[in-house]
Design a protein around this motif. Structure first.
Motif, PDB file in Angstrom:
ATOM      1  N   UNK A 250      -9.556 -12.631 -55.460  1.00 21.07           N
ATOM      2  CA  UNK A 250     -10.306 -12.015 -54.364  1.00 21.07           C
ATOM      3  C   UNK A 250     -10.406 -10.520 -54.648  1.00 21.07           C
ATOM      4  N   UNK A 251     -11.616 -10.053 -54.930  1.00 20.00           N
ATOM      5  CA  UNK A 251     -11.852  -8.621 -55.193  1.00 20.00           C
ATOM      6  C   UNK A 251     -12.511  -8.044 -53.947  1.00 20.00           C
ATOM      7  N   UNK A 252     -11.709  -7.377 -53.134  1.00 18.89           N
ATOM      8  CA  UNK A 252     -12.161  -6.890 -51.824  1.00 18.89           C
ATOM      9  C   UNK A 252     -11.312  -5.684 -51.426  1.00 18.89           C
ATOM     10  N   UNK A 253     -11.970  -4.561 -51.068  1.00 15.52           N
ATOM     11  CA  UNK A 253     -11.221  -3.339 -50.757  1.00 15.52           C
ATOM     12  C   UNK A 253     -10.858  -3.221 -49.281  1.00 15.52           C
ATOM     13  N   UNK A 254     -11.494  -4.011 -48.411  1.00 17.59           N
ATOM     14  CA  UNK A 254     -11.102  -4.012 -46.998  1.00 17.59           C
ATOM     15  C   UNK A 254      -9.863  -4.895 -46.859  1.00 17.59           C
ATOM     16  N   UNK A 255      -8.705  -4.272 -46.710  1.00 14.38           N
ATOM     17  CA  UNK A 255      -7.445  -5.013 -46.794  1.00 14.38           C
ATOM     18  C   UNK A 255      -7.304  -6.062 -45.701  1.00 14.38           C
TER      19      UNK A 255
ATOM     20  N   UNK B  48      -5.128 -15.658 -46.694  1.00 17.66           N
ATOM     21  CA  UNK B  48      -4.417 -16.610 -45.836  1.00 17.66           C
ATOM     22  C   UNK B  48      -5.215 -17.894 -45.656  1.00 17.66           C
ATOM     23  N   UNK B  49      -6.528 -17.769 -45.487  1.00 18.67           N
ATOM     24  CA  UNK B  49      -7.369 -18.947 -45.277  1.00 18.67           C
ATOM     25  C   UNK B  49      -7.385 -19.842 -46.510  1.00 18.67           C
ATOM     26  N   UNK B  50      -7.531 -19.251 -47.687  1.00 24.69           N
ATOM     27  CA  UNK B  50      -7.588 -20.041 -48.918  1.00 24.69           C
ATOM     28  C   UNK B  50      -6.225 -20.609 -49.296  1.00 24.69           C
ATOM     29  N   UNK B  51      -5.155 -19.877 -48.989  1.00 26.02           N
ATOM     30  CA  UNK B  51      -3.815 -20.400 -49.275  1.00 26.02           C
ATOM     31  C   UNK B  51      -3.525 -21.639 -48.434  1.00 26.02           C
ATOM     32  N   UNK B  52      -4.088 -21.709 -47.229  1.00 27.61           N
ATOM     33  CA  UNK B  52      -3.926 -22.903 -46.405  1.00 27.61           C
ATOM     34  C   UNK B  52      -4.588 -24.118 -47.049  1.00 27.61           C
ATOM     35  N   UNK B  53      -5.569 -23.851 -47.915  1.00 30.58           N
ATOM     36  CA  UNK B  53      -6.240 -24.926 -48.653  1.00 30.58           C
ATOM     37  C   UNK B  53      -5.537 -25.204 -49.983  1.00 30.58           C
ATOM     38  N   UNK B  54      -4.358 -24.593 -50.150  1.00 32.84           N
ATOM     39  CA  UNK B  54      -3.508 -24.793 -51.339  1.00 32.84           C
ATOM     40  C   UNK B  54      -4.074 -24.185 -52.621  1.00 32.84           C
ATOM     41  N   UNK B  55      -4.912 -23.151 -52.482  1.00 35.48           N
ATOM     42  CA  UNK B  55      -5.336 -22.392 -53.644  1.00 35.48           C
ATOM     43  C   UNK B  55      -4.294 -21.314 -53.941  1.00 35.48           C
ATOM     44  N   UNK B  56      -4.175 -20.955 -55.210  1.00 32.26           N
ATOM     45  CA  UNK B  56      -3.326 -19.841 -55.616  1.00 32.26           C
ATOM     46  C   UNK B  56      -4.208 -18.594 -55.651  1.00 32.26           C
ATOM     47  N   UNK B  57      -3.823 -17.555 -54.923  1.00 32.37           N
ATOM     48  CA  UNK B  57      -4.680 -16.388 -54.735  1.00 32.37           C
ATOM     49  C   UNK B  57      -4.083 -15.147 -55.390  1.00 32.37           C
ATOM     50  N   UNK B  58      -4.917 -14.446 -56.157  1.00 35.11           N
ATOM     51  CA  UNK B  58      -4.609 -13.111 -56.658  1.00 35.11           C
ATOM     52  C   UNK B  58      -5.631 -12.148 -56.054  1.00 35.11           C
ATOM     53  N   UNK B  59      -5.265 -10.866 -55.951  1.00 34.26           N
ATOM     54  CA  UNK B  59      -6.164  -9.920 -55.299  1.00 34.26           C
ATOM     55  C   UNK B  59      -6.321  -8.637 -56.117  1.00 34.26           C
ATOM     56  N   UNK B  60      -7.440  -7.955 -55.867  1.00 35.98           N
ATOM     57  CA  UNK B  60      -7.690  -6.626 -56.416  1.00 35.98           C
ATOM     58  C   UNK B  60      -8.488  -5.861 -55.367  1.00 35.98           C
ATOM     59  N   UNK B  61      -8.145  -4.583 -55.168  1.00 34.80           N
ATOM     60  CA  UNK B  61      -8.788  -3.798 -54.110  1.00 34.80           C
ATOM     61  C   UNK B  61      -9.654  -2.665 -54.646  1.00 34.80           C
ATOM     62  N   UNK B  62      -9.764  -2.528 -55.957  1.00 32.73           N
ATOM     63  CA  UNK B  62     -10.603  -1.474 -56.525  1.00 32.73           C
ATOM     64  C   UNK B  62     -11.166  -1.931 -57.868  1.00 32.73           C
ATOM     65  N   UNK B  63     -12.120  -1.187 -58.361  1.00 31.52           N
ATOM     66  CA  UNK B  63     -12.854  -1.546 -59.574  1.00 31.52           C
ATOM     67  C   UNK B  63     -11.937  -1.673 -60.787  1.00 31.52           C
TER      68      UNK B  63
ATOM     69  N   UNK C  55      -8.609  -2.116 -61.092  1.00 32.53           N
ATOM     70  CA  UNK C  55      -7.676  -3.240 -61.017  1.00 32.53           C
ATOM     71  C   UNK C  55      -8.410  -4.556 -61.249  1.00 32.53           C
ATOM     72  N   UNK C  56      -9.595  -4.667 -60.653  1.00 36.14           N
ATOM     73  CA  UNK C  56     -10.387  -5.888 -60.822  1.00 36.14           C
ATOM     74  C   UNK C  56     -10.778  -6.099 -62.288  1.00 36.14           C
ATOM     75  N   UNK C  57     -11.226  -5.036 -62.938  1.00 39.87           N
ATOM     76  CA  UNK C  57     -11.617  -5.145 -64.345  1.00 39.87           C
ATOM     77  C   UNK C  57     -10.441  -5.579 -65.207  1.00 39.87           C
ATOM     78  N   UNK C  58      -9.277  -5.033 -64.935  1.00 37.03           N
ATOM     79  CA  UNK C  58      -8.087  -5.393 -65.713  1.00 37.03           C
ATOM     80  C   UNK C  58      -7.764  -6.869 -65.541  1.00 37.03           C
ATOM     81  N   UNK C  59      -7.827  -7.347 -64.295  1.00 34.57           N
ATOM     82  CA  UNK C  59      -7.440  -8.740 -64.033  1.00 34.57           C
ATOM     83  C   UNK C  59      -8.439  -9.739 -64.600  1.00 34.57           C
ATOM     84  N   UNK C  60      -9.726  -9.489 -64.451  1.00 34.14           N
ATOM     85  CA  UNK C  60     -10.696 -10.500 -64.871  1.00 34.14           C
ATOM     86  C   UNK C  60     -10.742 -10.657 -66.387  1.00 34.14           C
ATOM     87  N   UNK C  61     -10.307  -9.638 -67.116  1.00 34.35           N
ATOM     88  CA  UNK C  61     -10.348  -9.754 -68.568  1.00 34.35           C
ATOM     89  C   UNK C  61      -8.991 -10.087 -69.189  1.00 34.35           C
ATOM     90  N   UNK C  62      -7.938 -10.069 -68.393  1.00 32.36           N
ATOM     91  CA  UNK C  62      -6.617 -10.451 -68.897  1.00 32.36           C
ATOM     92  C   UNK C  62      -6.298 -11.889 -68.506  1.00 32.36           C
TER      93      UNK C  62
END
Length: 225
Positions: A5-10, A18-33, A35-42
């Motif tokens: 989830x790449x979203x800066x509004x915390x 919380x909504x997706x975790x209730x559906x049993x997804x594993x969630x990672x987050x990034x709040x800025x450009x 951090x997001x770039x680092x995660x999507x390519x690693x």
């Protein structure tokens, strides 16, 4: 299934998580450009929820880089920008869907599931292999039509194996996908080995015609016996 989830509004980021975790997804987050770039390519993700307006950069630039690397599948843009141009540019850059804020979390969940079904399962909710069936909606596992109880991590491990059946799955990739990106900071992977050991026992006891074989020093393969 692992979602970024790449979203800066915390507050919104937390609500989506919380909504997706209730559906049993594993969630990672990034709040800025950055951090997001680092995660999507690693790391690898099954789906990316991407805001366009980010601190220090644009979500559209992330899409451009993903497209260059051939990693632009399963992206849903979530943005307050409702112009036709933004939607068209995002879709042309490889996004699969576009959701304008504000939106209902139930609609977001439904769109995530629809994209995963379409991309990974040809629209189905089940994965079949030999005499086994994994029902993703009900989170149930069947061998010859009989239910085999699995705990949450066992289910997620088997799910990942089935998506990669007959392929080599490295230990690191498995750990990151089921337990999250922070596992690369762990001293060892003992927490994973015990779950795989228990899953192997359940496959044997239920007389499943599939097995998890070890590839020495590298990882595992799920194969038909």
């Amino acid at each position: 299934m692992k979602i970024l989830v790449i979203e800066d509004e915390l507050q919104l980021q937390n609500s989506i998580t919380e909504s997706l975790e209730k559906e049993n997804f594993l969630i990672e987050t990034a709040a800025d450009y950055h951090t997001a770039m680092e995660k999507v390519f690693v790391y690898d993700y099954d789906c990316i929820l991407l805001d366009i307006m980010l601190p220090n950069g644009s979500g559209l630039d992330i899409l451009k880089e993903l497209k260059k690397e051939g990693k632009n599948g399963n992206v849903i843009i979530i943005s307050a920008k409702d112009s036709l141009d933004d939607k068209l540019e995002g879709l042309e850059l490889g996004a699969d869907d576009y959701l304008t804020k504000p939106f209902h979390l139930a609609e977001l969940n439904a769109r995530v599931k629809a994209i995963l079904r379409r991309k990974n399962l040809n629209g189905k909710n089940t994965i079949e292999f030999a005499n086994t069936v994994l029902d993703l909606n009900e989170r149930q596992f069947y061998v010859d039509g009989k239910g085999v109880p699995l705990n949450r991590k066992e289910f997620d491990i088997l799910n990942y194996f089935l998506f990669n059946k007959n392929r080599l799955v490295t230990k690191t990739a498995m750990a990151e996908h089921v337990w999250g990106d922070n596992t690369d900071q762990a001293d060892n992977l003992d927490f994973m080995y015990s779950q795989i050991k228990n899953l192997r026992k359940k496959l044997q006891r239920s007389q499943a015609d599939i097995e998890i074989v070890s590839v020495y020093g590298v990882g595992y393969k799920l194969v038909e016996k």
